[in-house]
Design a protein around this motif. Structure first.
Motif, PDB file in Angstrom:
ATOM      1  N   ARG A  16       0.846  -1.197   0.000  1.00 33.91           N
ATOM      2  CA  ARG A  16       0.000   0.000   0.000  1.00 33.91           C
ATOM      3  C   ARG A  16       0.878   1.243   0.000  1.00 33.91           C
ATOM      4  O   ARG A  16       1.607   1.485   0.966  1.00 33.91           O
ATOM      5  CB  ARG A  16      -0.903   0.047   1.238  1.00 33.91           C
ATOM      6  N   PRO A  17       0.845   2.058  -1.026  1.00 33.39           N
ATOM      7  CA  PRO A  17       1.638   3.274  -1.004  1.00 33.39           C
ATOM      8  C   PRO A  17       1.076   4.283  -0.007  1.00 33.39           C
ATOM      9  O   PRO A  17      -0.132   4.349   0.220  1.00 33.39           O
ATOM     10  CB  PRO A  17       1.531   3.803  -2.440  1.00 33.39           C
ATOM     11  N   TRP A  18       1.983   5.034   0.595  1.00 33.88           N
ATOM     12  CA  TRP A  18       1.577   6.141   1.465  1.00 33.88           C
ATOM     13  C   TRP A  18       0.986   7.230   0.566  1.00 33.88           C
ATOM     14  O   TRP A  18       1.622   7.665  -0.393  1.00 33.88           O
ATOM     15  CB  TRP A  18       2.777   6.676   2.226  1.00 33.88           C
ATOM     16  N   GLU A  19      -0.216   7.675   0.892  1.00 34.12           N
ATOM     17  CA  GLU A  19      -0.914   8.667   0.076  1.00 34.12           C
ATOM     18  C   GLU A  19      -0.926  10.031   0.775  1.00 34.12           C
ATOM     19  O   GLU A  19      -0.566  10.146   1.944  1.00 34.12           O
ATOM     20  CB  GLU A  19      -2.359   8.218  -0.188  1.00 34.12           C
ATOM     21  N   ARG A  20      -1.382  11.022   0.038  1.00 35.04           N
ATOM     22  CA  ARG A  20      -1.428  12.380   0.585  1.00 35.04           C
ATOM     23  C   ARG A  20      -2.321  12.455   1.816  1.00 35.04           C
ATOM     24  O   ARG A  20      -2.066  13.245   2.731  1.00 35.04           O
ATOM     25  CB  ARG A  20      -1.921  13.364  -0.485  1.00 35.04           C
ATOM     26  N   ASP A  21      -3.374  11.637   1.875  1.00 38.56           N
ATOM     27  CA  ASP A  21      -4.324  11.716   2.986  1.00 38.56           C
ATOM     28  C   ASP A  21      -4.168  10.570   3.983  1.00 38.56           C
ATOM     29  O   ASP A  21      -5.058  10.317   4.795  1.00 38.56           O
ATOM     30  CB  ASP A  21      -5.753  11.739   2.452  1.00 38.56           C
ATOM     31  N   THR A  22      -3.035   9.864   3.955  1.00 39.26           N
ATOM     32  CA  THR A  22      -2.815   8.742   4.883  1.00 39.26           C
ATOM     33  C   THR A  22      -2.779   9.243   6.325  1.00 39.26           C
ATOM     34  O   THR A  22      -2.122  10.239   6.646  1.00 39.26           O
ATOM     35  CB  THR A  22      -1.507   8.014   4.548  1.00 39.26           C
ATOM     36  N   LEU A  23      -3.495   8.528   7.180  1.00 38.82           N
ATOM     37  CA  LEU A  23      -3.475   8.772   8.619  1.00 38.82           C
ATOM     38  C   LEU A  23      -2.572   7.734   9.279  1.00 38.82           C
ATOM     39  O   LEU A  23      -2.412   6.623   8.775  1.00 38.82           O
ATOM     40  CB  LEU A  23      -4.878   8.649   9.216  1.00 38.82           C
ATOM     41  N   VAL A  24      -2.015   8.074  10.437  1.00 41.60           N
ATOM     42  CA  VAL A  24      -1.200   7.111  11.172  1.00 41.60           C
ATOM     43  C   VAL A  24      -1.270   7.432  12.655  1.00 41.60           C
ATOM     44  O   VAL A  24      -1.461   8.598  13.050  1.00 41.60           O
ATOM     45  CB  VAL A  24       0.270   7.132  10.668  1.00 41.60           C
ATOM     46  N   ASN A  25      -1.155   6.408  13.461  1.00 42.65           N
ATOM     47  CA  ASN A  25      -1.102   6.591  14.909  1.00 42.65           C
ATOM     48  C   ASN A  25       0.143   7.397  15.272  1.00 42.65           C
ATOM     49  O   ASN A  25       1.255   7.032  14.875  1.00 42.65           O
ATOM     50  CB  ASN A  25      -1.066   5.218  15.595  1.00 42.65           C
ATOM     51  N   VAL A  26      -0.017   8.472  16.029  1.00 48.84           N
ATOM     52  CA  VAL A  26       1.130   9.324  16.357  1.00 48.84           C
ATOM     53  C   VAL A  26       1.509   9.241  17.831  1.00 48.84           C
ATOM     54  O   VAL A  26       2.264  10.067  18.337  1.00 48.84           O
ATOM     55  CB  VAL A  26       0.890  10.786  15.932  1.00 48.84           C
ATOM     56  N   TYR A  27       0.996   8.226  18.540  1.00 53.98           N
ATOM     57  CA  TYR A  27       1.346   8.034  19.941  1.00 53.98           C
ATOM     58  C   TYR A  27       1.243   9.355  20.707  1.00 53.98           C
ATOM     59  O   TYR A  27       0.244  10.072  20.582  1.00 53.98           O
ATOM     60  CB  TYR A  27       2.731   7.384  20.063  1.00 53.98           C
TER      61      TYR A  27
END
Length: 401
Positions: A58-69
């Motif tokens: 899965r490529p990282w996209e402009r709107d990708t979300l991620v857990n930021v601790y």
């Protein structure tokens, strides 16, 4: 991933930031990441690249979300400051004014200020919670209300790694009638069109990146041989007791699960894009969201000079007197992790994410990633390289103006 070409754009003069971003993939084993920088309200760096999953499918996209601790904590603290700025919250009032049950177990005089500055002595309940209980807001807050402080409140700082969000969030909930995540969305991130969620809705979860590695008991034990696993009754009984209390007494589960993403754990489970975080800190850097007094309160030191941290003391390098100094909910820039301005402030997260505001330069910065790396203070080498490139570019742009 040996190399990645950055997607997105950099404003003229900021080309070196793209080179540093791509360099993290070559030299520092980046998997997927994004970087956003605003200057005087303009998005001058908007980069993303790599993979949003461990398999590289899965490529990282402009709107990708991620857990930021724990980068989440900056958003949680902002909710309290917004209420204070509106006159609805007195930071020097007892917590019990807003949350009467909190007065139990000798906590009636603890002011809200000490929750924000990690001085309340409530780094964990007295007994470890069962798996899954972290998702039950009322249960956790009830357990903390019943817990006696682990040290005399106000006399020392100790990083409230997990409990910070419940404590501050319950004060916000008692005042507003909204959960912390709902208030954040309705009053801050929604109006800014900023992709930052505490309690990520099901319809947003498809764009969440998979964390590659996460902070769990096994990883913690590998990093800290001798970590106590049995319940700790005395904070002084073991040099790693504070770490155990803060990070394992409220187990938060698999950070890649739908249940974790949907829960509200405001100390550490915000799911955000770099652009979303940069938008929030950019509004602060530009004098928006709160007034000048609130902005100054955020970055006014609450720690004593060279004060040790009772929770993180075992993790601080030998010869270092303190982990870092606190403002009201924010890490101060004592070590230059947020560039050359000592007045910059923000928050980092376990694994490496980092976001901050630099009001004097009108700048905001946000870095997100999914390969678990450095600690929570913004000093991950990947972020450090990016911050250095941003300020080198800023010097060039300002110098040529």
């Amino acid at each position: 991933m040996e190399a990645a070409t950055a997607n997105g754009h950099c404003a003229p003069g900021f080309e070196g930031v793209r080179a540093a971003f791509e360099g993290n993939f070559r030299a520092r084993r980046e998997t997927g990441a994004a970087l956003a920088v605003t200057l005087d309200g303009e998005l001058v760096v908007d980069l993303w690249g790599g993979s949003a999953d461990a398999a590289g499918q899965r490529p990282w996209e402009r709107d990708t979300l991620v857990n930021v601790y724990s980068t989440s904590k900056g958003m949680t603290a902002l909710c309290a400051h917004l209420l204070a700025d509106r006159g609805e919250l007195d930071l020097d009032a007892p917590v019990a004014r807003y949350w009467p049950e909190f007065a139990r177990a000798g906590k009636g005089d603890i002011p809200v200020r000490w929750l924000l500055s990690h001085r309340a002595g409530l780094i964990a309940p007295r007994e470890p919670l069962a798996e899954g209980r972290a998702y039950d807001w009322e249960y956790v807050c009830g357990a903390l209300a019943a817990t006696p402080p682990w040290w005399e409140p106000g006399t020392a700082q100790g990083y409230h790694a997990v409990t910070f969000g419940y404590l501050v969030g319950e004060v916000v909930r008692r005042i507003t009638g909204q959960s912390l995540g709902a208030f954040l969305r309705s009053e801050i991130t929604g109006p800014l069109d900023a992709a930052v969620f505490i309690g990520t809705p099901p319809e947003e979860q498809a764009r969440c990146a998979e964390m590659v590695g996460q902070l769990d008991k096994e990883r913690l034990a590998a990093r800290l041989p001798g970590l106590p696993t049995a319940p700790v009754r005395d904070l002084d009984a073991h040099p790693l007791a504070g770490v155990t209390l803060a990070l394992t007494y409220i187990p938060t589960g698999d950070v890649n699960s739908a249940a974790y993403r949907a829960a509200e754990i405001p100390s550490g489970n915000a799911h955000a894009s770099a652009r979303g975080l940069a938008a929030v800190y950019g509004a602060l850097a530009g004098g928006g969201l709160v007034g000048r007094a609130a902005l100054e309160a955020m970055r006014t030191p609450q720690s004593r000079p060279a004060e040790p941290d009772l929770t993180l003391g075992a993790l601080v390098p030998e010869g270092t007197a303190a982990a870092f100094r606190w403002g009201l909910g924010y890490m101060l820039n004592d070590r230059g992790q947020a560039g050359p301005n000592p007045r910059a402030f923000g928050h980092g997260g376990a694994g490496g994410s980092y976001a901050f505001a630099d009001p004097e330069n009108g700048l905001s910065y946000a870095y997100t990633m999914n390969r678990f790396g450095g600690g929570t203070s913004g000093e991950d080498p990947r972020s450090a390289a990016l911050v250095a490139a941003v300020y080198a570019a800023l010097a060039g742009v300002r110098g040529s103006a």
